[in-house]
Design a protein around this motif. Structure first.
Motif, short mmCIF file in Angstrom:
data_model
loop_
_atom_site.label_atom_id
_atom_site.label_comp_id
_atom_site.label_asym_id
_atom_site.label_seq_id
_atom_site.Cartn_x
_atom_site.Cartn_y
_atom_site.Cartn_z
N LYS A 1 31.81 23.05 -9.84
CA LYS A 1 30.44 23.23 -10.23
C LYS A 1 30.46 22.47 -11.77
CE LYS A 1 25.99 25.09 -10.62
NZ LYS A 1 25.39 24.28 -11.18
N ASP A 2 29.68 21.55 -12.18
CA ASP A 2 29.51 20.87 -13.60
C ASP A 2 30.88 20.62 -14.33
OD1 ASP A 2 26.83 21.18 -13.31
OD2 ASP A 2 26.68 23.08 -14.23
N ASP B 1 23.41 30.43 -9.70
CA ASP B 1 22.89 29.01 -9.87
C ASP B 1 21.35 29.38 -10.26
OD1 ASP B 1 22.09 26.52 -10.45
OD2 ASP B 1 22.48 25.96 -8.32
#
Ligand SMILES: *[C@@H]1O[C@H](CO)[C@@H](O)[C@H](O)[C@H]1NC(C)=O
Ligand SMILES: *[C@@H]1O[C@H](CO)[C@@H](O)[C@H](O)[C@H]1NC(C)=O
Ligand SMILES: *[C@@H]1O[C@H](CO)[C@@H](O)[C@H](O)[C@H]1NC(C)=O
Length: 456
Positions: free
Chosen positions: A127-128, A140
């Motif tokens: 994620k990212d 999130d």
């Protein structure tokens, strides 16, 4: 701080700083300009290699394509090198790749993403650009996501802060601007409705209440602008932060009552009234921080009365005794002017109870409402709050229908009306709401409310 260390570096390793600058600026320069800097690239290639002989890409991971974040910061040298494919392409040649780029990234091994552990794991999620192991649970915004068989499995709640909606509002012509409030981030829309509002829709008895007619002066008789805070600066009470307590029914009632008592007593009684007294003690058909009715609150103020804020502060005992929020710490009997016992806050000696007469409904004619506020002080209003209202930053709020049309009721104190009124687009009432004390939501913002029948 940054400037200082930069200067320090200039003294110590001037040539390296110069190089870091060159490397950084390459990223931002159009290609045409680049050839100028390209002079002697072989010379500083050598220099570069001696600088970046560390294991940069091996630690950082490699990236495909161009990814300016796929860099390695050599803090001790204030320099940056890159591990993306882009570093090895383009006219000036491979000038900003990390030293181990060719060993680690520029080979037949599949390019790996930044932050990936080395060697690449066979499972897990990203994620990212960050790597998370199998089974990791992350939040999130308002949803929680679990890494399951290399895929994120997320809950599917509607969040109170929706970045797409903020963008939509700010790029559109809605007359107001939206912002991301950190205290709302991570909450679901339902939580926002539940915890940040808290007034039940008007009951039948409230709706059927007879309106008290005003004398309906002609519009021209009114000043262009009126704000109770200017008319009675000492007697109007600031809003309190209701935090995550959905009890606007109590907050707005206590605030309007306190203002009215101050005005009516000509400033003799200016105490803040205890919201907590209402929340914790007015429990008949009321639900404390989970909502309540304003007519119930007014009835309680008439029959029992409440003590001052100083006597019974908000969320008093909260730190000592969390269940205290639901426990009523004062007892009063009908018609008495003082509570039976001392104040919950024993620093305050006065356990005096403040009462109101019967509440009434102001005529819904605009001029009657304006007259009422000018003569007797702020009034209370119930409003619909749509989901986009939580994003309000500035301008004249109107519900943007693209935001969806879920709403819940809220109650506020109306303080006056703005000069906009003279633009003949109906009454726009001023109200003050306090939604955040800590983080940026404009605490003393005047909200301008437009009656429902006008907002399309
Ligand atoms: C909104 O604010 C929160 C908290 O400050 C932050 O974590 C989040 O990244 C922000 N989101 C956007 C889209 O700006
Ligand atoms: C009302 O309470 C606020 C704090 O919530 C305080 O600053 C203010 O002085 C109080 N006013 C009176 C009249 O007690
Ligand atoms: C309460 O106060 C009011 C007004 O100050 C007064 O008229 C009334 O007699 C008092 N009631 C009692 C029980 O003391």
């Amino acid at each position: 701080m940054w400037l200082k260390s930069q200067i320090l570096l200039l003294y110590c390793i001037a040539s390296e700083v110069w190089m870091a600058k060159q490397l950084n600026s390459r990223r931002n320069l159009p290609w045409g300009l680049y050839s100028v800097e390209d002079r002697g690239s072989a010379g500083w290639d050598r220099l570069k290699r001696s600088l970046y002989q560390g294991k940069s890409c091996r630690i950082r991971g490699c990236c495909t394509g161009r990814n300016d974040d796929c860099s390695f910061n050599i803090a001790s040298r204030a320099a940056i090198c890159y591990c993306d494919q882009f570093c090895a392409t383009g006219p000036p040649g491979p000038v900003d790749c990390c030293a181990d780029y060719w060993d680690v990234c520029d080979n037949t091994v599949e390019p790996t993403r930044s932050d990936e552990p080395w060697p690449p794991p066979t499972s897990g999620c990203y994620k990212d650009g960050r790597y998370y192991g199998e089974g990791t649970i992350i939040k999130d915004n308002c949803n929680s996501c679990k890494c399951f068989q290399s895929n994120w499995k997320c809950s599917n709640e509607v969040c109170l802060v929706r970045p797409d909606l903020i963008q939509n509002i700010n790029s559109g012509d809605y007359g107001w601007k939206a912002d991301n409030y950190s205290q709302f981030w991570g909450m679901t829309l339902e939580e926002g409705f539940k915890k940040r509002l808290g007034t039940l829709p008007p009951s039948h008895s409230l709706l059927n209440m007879k309106e008290i007619p005003g004398s309906s002066p002609p519009e021209g008789k009114f000043p262009e602008f009126f704000a109770a805070t200017y008319a009675w600066p000492e007697w109007i009470h600031d809003p309190l932060d209701q935090r995550n307590c959905g009890a606007s029914w109590a907050f707005s009632t206590a605030s309007v009552a306190a203002d009215r008592i101050a005005i009516h007593s000509d400033g003799e009684i200016t105490d803040n009234l205890s919201v907590q007294n209402l929340i914790s003690c007015d429990t008949k058909n009321q639900h404390g921080c989970n909502g309540g009715s304003i007519d119930g609150a007014w009835r309680y103020l008439k029959t029992h009365g409440v003590v001052s804020y100083a006597c019974y502060p908000s969320f008093w005992k909260h730190h000592l005794d969390p269940p205290g929020e639901n426990h009523c710490y004062v007892s009063s009997e009908y018609g008495q002017n003082y509570t039976n016992g001392p104040c919950p806050n024993d620093l305050e000696k006065s356990n005096r109870l403040y009462r109101c007469g019967s509440h009434y409904r102001v005529s819904s004619k605009e001029t009657d409402i304006m007259e009422e506020i000018m003569d007797k002080g702020p009034v209370q209003a119930i409003m619909k709050v749509y989901e986009d209202f939580f994003l309000y930053k500035e301008g004249i709020y109107r519900h943007s229908y693209k935001a969806g049309s879920k709403w819940k009721t809220h109650s506020v104190k109306l303080l006056g009306y703005p000069a906009l009124w003279s633009m003949n687009c109906g009454v726009h009432y001023l109200t003050k709401m306090d939604r955040n004390r800590n983080s940026g939501f404009p605490m003393k913002t005047f909200f301008i409310l437009i009656p429902e029948n006008e907002s399309q």
